[in-house]
Design a protein around this motif. Sequence first.
Motif, PDB file in Angstrom:
ATOM      1  N   ASP A 119      -7.905   3.281   3.952  1.00 43.38           N
ATOM      2  CA  ASP A 119      -7.473   2.370   2.889  1.00 43.38           C
ATOM      3  C   ASP A 119      -7.427   3.025   1.517  1.00 43.38           C
ATOM      4  OD1 ASP A 119      -9.440  -0.341   4.353  1.00 43.38           O
ATOM      5  OD2 ASP A 119      -7.494   0.503   4.937  1.00 43.38           O
ATOM      6  N   ARG A 164      -8.636  -7.230   7.678  1.00 45.20           N
ATOM      7  CA  ARG A 164      -9.533  -7.020   6.532  1.00 45.20           C
ATOM      8  C   ARG A 164      -8.784  -7.158   5.205  1.00 45.20           C
ATOM      9  NH1 ARG A 164      -8.885  -1.970   8.864  1.00 45.20           N
ATOM     10  NH2 ARG A 164      -7.913  -0.346   7.555  1.00 45.20           N
ATOM     11  N   PHE A 165      -7.449  -7.130   5.264  1.00 50.35           N
ATOM     12  CA  PHE A 165      -6.633  -7.368   4.079  1.00 50.35           C
ATOM     13  C   PHE A 165      -6.339  -8.867   3.975  1.00 50.35           C
ATOM     14  CE2 PHE A 165      -5.617  -3.113   2.716  1.00 50.35           C
ATOM     15  CZ  PHE A 165      -5.734  -2.351   3.869  1.00 50.35           C
ATOM     16  N   TYR A 191      -2.175   0.667  -4.524  1.00 49.86           N
ATOM     17  CA  TYR A 191      -1.755  -0.692  -4.163  1.00 49.86           C
ATOM     18  C   TYR A 191      -0.946  -1.283  -5.317  1.00 49.86           C
ATOM     19  CZ  TYR A 191      -4.974  -0.210  -0.327  1.00 49.86           C
ATOM     20  OH  TYR A 191      -5.595   0.237   0.815  1.00 49.86           O
ATOM     21  N   GLN A 222       0.855  -1.167   0.000  1.00 49.92           N
ATOM     22  CA  GLN A 222       0.000   0.000   0.000  1.00 49.92           C
ATOM     23  C   GLN A 222       0.900   1.227   0.000  1.00 49.92           C
ATOM     24  OE1 GLN A 222      -1.661   1.534   3.787  1.00 49.92           O
ATOM     25  NE2 GLN A 222      -3.658   1.078   2.922  1.00 49.92           N
ATOM     26  N   LEU A 261     -13.858  -1.845   3.171  1.00 51.34           N
ATOM     27  CA  LEU A 261     -12.975  -0.695   2.945  1.00 51.34           C
ATOM     28  C   LEU A 261     -13.153   0.363   4.031  1.00 51.34           C
ATOM     29  CD1 LEU A 261     -10.934   0.003   0.633  1.00 51.34           C
ATOM     30  CD2 LEU A 261     -12.771   1.395  -0.349  1.00 51.34           C
ATOM     31  N   ILE A 295      -9.792  -6.476   0.132  1.00 50.69           N
ATOM     32  CA  ILE A 295     -10.079  -5.700   1.342  1.00 50.69           C
ATOM     33  C   ILE A 295     -11.539  -5.977   1.652  1.00 50.69           C
ATOM     34  CG2 ILE A 295      -9.966  -3.453   2.468  1.00 50.69           C
ATOM     35  CD1 ILE A 295      -8.169  -2.514   0.127  1.00 50.69           C
TER      36      ILE A 295
END
Lengths: 119, 107
Positions: free
Chosen positions: B82, B61-62, B86, B37, B78, B75
Amino acid sequence: EVQLVQSGAEVKKPGESLRISCKASGYSFSTYWIGWVRQMPGKGLEWMGIIYPDDSDTRYSPSFQGQVSISVDKSISTAYLQWGSLQASDTAMYYCAKSASGVYYFDYWGQGTLVTVSS
Amino acid sequence: DIQMTQSPSTLSASVGDRVTITCRASQSISRWLAWYQQKPGKAPKLLIYEASRLESGVPSRFSGSGSGTEFTLTISSLQPDDFAAYYCLQYNNFSGKFGQGTKVEIK
């Protein structure tokens, strides 16, 4: 704590030479590959090459082979990226990054060095 | 020279959305893929390595999946933090190649 501290921003003229640095601390410098990544203004990341400090084994991306030189000074835990003759197209942010153990993805990054080449 | 094709280049989404980004390799790279990221003016941050291993400290969550030539970063919900760019990175046989990047924007 692992830290990679890069040298400051540079403004150079076309044809000039340049070496930027990346000083590592907080880990065993000699036993982890360290690499360089280019990011041109508004563009994506480009993998340039990596070096193993213990024996200076160096691997370049074909796109950067012959265009730059990567080196290290183990005695001061510092990696270098060097140009012999800069071009305007070398204007970019350059990041150094430490590889994870035994593999070649980067887990820690320097803050970046902005290189501007302009007449 | 292995090529990486990342898609989409831009993605517009809302907070709470499930987001998926894909990277395809021009030949098999086993599971030698990482996801990063990057926020404006900052160095990239490692999220995932070995295709699906979550880096320490990265929110759950990733997630990453895939092997061979096709990989995804998901993800699950979101969050405002975030919205960023990426990148995938293949690292194989003493070389590396980033995907072109995906910018996740607020819808």
